[in-house]
Design a protein around this motif. Structure first.
Motif, PDB file in Angstrom:
ATOM      1  N   ALA A  47     -11.768  20.673 -14.395  1.00 45.71           N
ATOM      2  CA  ALA A  47     -11.698  22.261 -13.786  1.00 45.71           C
ATOM      3  C   ALA A  47     -13.345  22.656 -13.812  1.00 45.71           C
ATOM      4  CB  ALA A  47     -11.304  22.942 -14.212  1.00 45.71           C
ATOM      5  N   ASP A  48     -14.288  22.096 -14.802  1.00 47.16           N
ATOM      6  CA  ASP A  48     -15.344  22.474 -14.943  1.00 47.16           C
ATOM      7  C   ASP A  48     -16.204  22.034 -13.995  1.00 47.16           C
ATOM      8  OD1 ASP A  48     -15.224  23.555 -17.428  1.00 47.16           O
ATOM      9  OD2 ASP A  48     -15.738  22.203 -18.547  1.00 47.16           O
ATOM     10  N   ALA A  64     -14.963  24.360 -10.677  1.00 45.60           N
ATOM     11  CA  ALA A  64     -15.550  25.655 -11.159  1.00 45.60           C
ATOM     12  C   ALA A  64     -17.533  25.588 -10.860  1.00 45.60           C
ATOM     13  CB  ALA A  64     -15.475  26.454 -12.061  1.00 45.60           C
ATOM     14  N   ALA A  65     -17.693  24.884 -11.295  1.00 47.62           N
ATOM     15  CA  ALA A  65     -18.939  24.664 -10.882  1.00 47.62           C
ATOM     16  C   ALA A  65     -19.833  24.559  -9.211  1.00 47.62           C
ATOM     17  CB  ALA A  65     -19.845  23.453 -11.751  1.00 47.62           C
ATOM     18  N   ASP A 120      -7.498  26.990 -23.740  1.00 49.28           N
ATOM     19  CA  ASP A 120      -7.568  26.348 -22.406  1.00 49.28           C
ATOM     20  C   ASP A 120      -6.241  25.157 -22.676  1.00 49.28           C
ATOM     21  OD1 ASP A 120      -9.945  27.660 -21.600  1.00 49.28           O
ATOM     22  OD2 ASP A 120     -10.912  26.457 -23.324  1.00 49.28           O
TER      23      ASP A 120
END
Length: 456
Positions: free
Chosen positions: A450-451, A454-455, A229
């Protein structure tokens, strides 16, 4: 080896007992009472200048107060929360030009609080317990590749692991530690301290180390960017500057960095050959370390020859004093012109005198010859960019090293870098540690963002 030309390079010049003395701890650790007395000298300044001078921002007044209160373990936690390699930095940091130089006691009395020794006292106390002071956060499922197991890479890896990420470190050498393992003078880090500190750091969990894996040979940046990542590059400086003098390749002419690395990995110092007359070319810490250790191995005459004046040396006045008190001669305004050799081996070095003219180095035409069985070159290292390109796109360089922003981001998306390999680096362990920490926090922020996206 001895030959008719007078070359005398051999092992076993000194007994094991004398060698042990010469390579003993440069600064013996404080006893508990000594640490308490020294801690009591601190004024615990508000907005302390020593803390401002520390590249890793250690809360120095707080950890010294904790020592004074009889809590060295708490002091160590304070130190390591800012600098996970605080034990090594306590041994090798040029404290005389950083925190101790600006100590109020130094300014007022000429005798600073011995911050480095106090830091060592605390971190040694914690490491002796066998416990790790930090716990990992909940696993994030993210994987980060770190290339280089030196101070920058280890610092980055530890901080990322503490934040819950999984880290794999790749290093070209057979042991982790980088400069701390291979480049520090043996009398500054005794009793295999570099490896003991790595073992301590790994107790955080979540870090795997793969040694013998070189970037561009065994692992490739494109693969790392695809499989992980994020990528952090702590590559150090693998290149060595050439002397540029005639006869440079003669036997007995060595790269000081490689020689120090060999010395650090030599189990029996009495088996390491050294000349009777040694000349070290350079003015930095590597030159000092090579010279002092040559003397400790039994060389009779050791000279450091530097092309500029004493005031221009990168080695601090304190380190110059260490060399002088160990019997090393320091000579200035001498630039190498020609290495003299007979039968393929060094017998001396011809130097040309220099002078400074408005800051410009000027050759005078006057030469002197120094007799020598061995010559060590310690005139700086350079960054080797091999393996840092991706699909024809190389990481942007600046002044021969990788260009990064304030968050240690390189020009390649998803790739960070820190330590000696980046432009503007100060070639100090403590600065490399801070680079690794900065990069880790920015990597964590980028992955967290980024998470979050994405959520949504």
């Amino acid at each position: 080896m001895t030959d008719p030309a007078g070359v005398d390079v051999r092992a076993g010049r000194l007994s094991a007992e004398v060698l042990a003395t010469g390579f003993s701890d440069l600064h013996p650790a404080f006893e508990p009472h000594e640490a308490f007395v020294e801690a009591d000298r601190c004024y615990f300044c508000y907005d302390a200048p020593c803390m401002q001078a520390c590249p890793t921002g250690i809360d120095i007044p707080l950890f010294i107060r904790e020592i004074q209160a009889g809590n060295p373990i708490g002091a160590a936690k304070t130190i390591l929360s800012a600098n996970i390699l605080g034990g090594m930095c306590a041994r090798v940091c040029p404290t005389e030009t950083l925190c101790e130089e600006v100590c109020v006691r130094e300014v007022a009395e000429g005798k600073p609080v011995q911050i480095g020794l106090l830091q060592r006292h605390a971190t040694d106390a914690l490491m002796a317990t066998g416990n790790h002071p930090f716990r990992r956060a909940a696993p994030t499922g993210r994987r980060i590749a770190v290339v280089g197991a030196g101070p920058a890479g280890l610092s980055c890896a530890h901080r990322l692991a503490m934040l819950g990420h999984d880290v794999t470190i790749f290093d070209a050498r057979e042991k982790p530690g980088g400069l701390n393992e291979y480049g520090i003078a043996a009398y500054k880090a005794t009793e295999d301290f570099a490896q003991r500190e790595v073992e301590f750091l790994l107790k955080i969990g979540g870090i795997a180390i793969e040694t013998g894996k070189a970037l561009g040979r065994d692992v490739h940046l494109a693969d790392l960017r695809r499989d992980y990542d994020a990528v952090f590059l702590g590559l150090g400086l693998a290149g060595v500057n050439a002397l540029g003098a005639e006869g440079e390749t003669a036997g007995g002419s060595h790269d000081a960095v490689a020689w120090i690395a060999d010395l650090r990995q030599t189990a029996e110092l009495s088996q390491l050959p050294v000349g009777r007359r040694v000349v070290v070319i350079g003015g930095g810490m590597t030159a000092i370390d090579a010279a002092v250790q040559s003397k400790a191995l039994g060389a009779e005459e050791v000279t450091i020859a530097y092309r500029r004046g004493r005031e221009a040396m990168n080695a601090s006045p304190y380190e110059q004093e260490v060399a002088a008190t160990r019997g090393v001669h320091l000579r200035f305004n001498l630039q190498p012109k020609r290495i003299l050799a007979e039968n393929g081996h060094v017998t001396g070095i011809e130097m040309e005198r220099t002078r400074s003219d408005g800051g410009t180095l000027v050759l005078t035409g006057e030469t002197v010859t120094l007799e020598a069985d061995q010559v060590f070159k310690a005139i700086g290292q350079s960054f080797v960019a091999e393996g840092t390109d991706h699909e024809g796109e190389g990481i942007a360089l600046e002044r021969g090293r990788m260009k990064v922003d304030a968050a240690c981001r390189t020009s390649l998306d998803g790739v960070w870098a820190g330590g000696d390999c980046i432009a503007g680096g100060e070639d100090l362990t403590v600065v490399a540690v801070e680079d690794g920490k900065i990069a880790a926090m920015d990597i964590h922020a980028a992955l967290t963002a980024a998470d979050r996206v994405a959520a949504e």
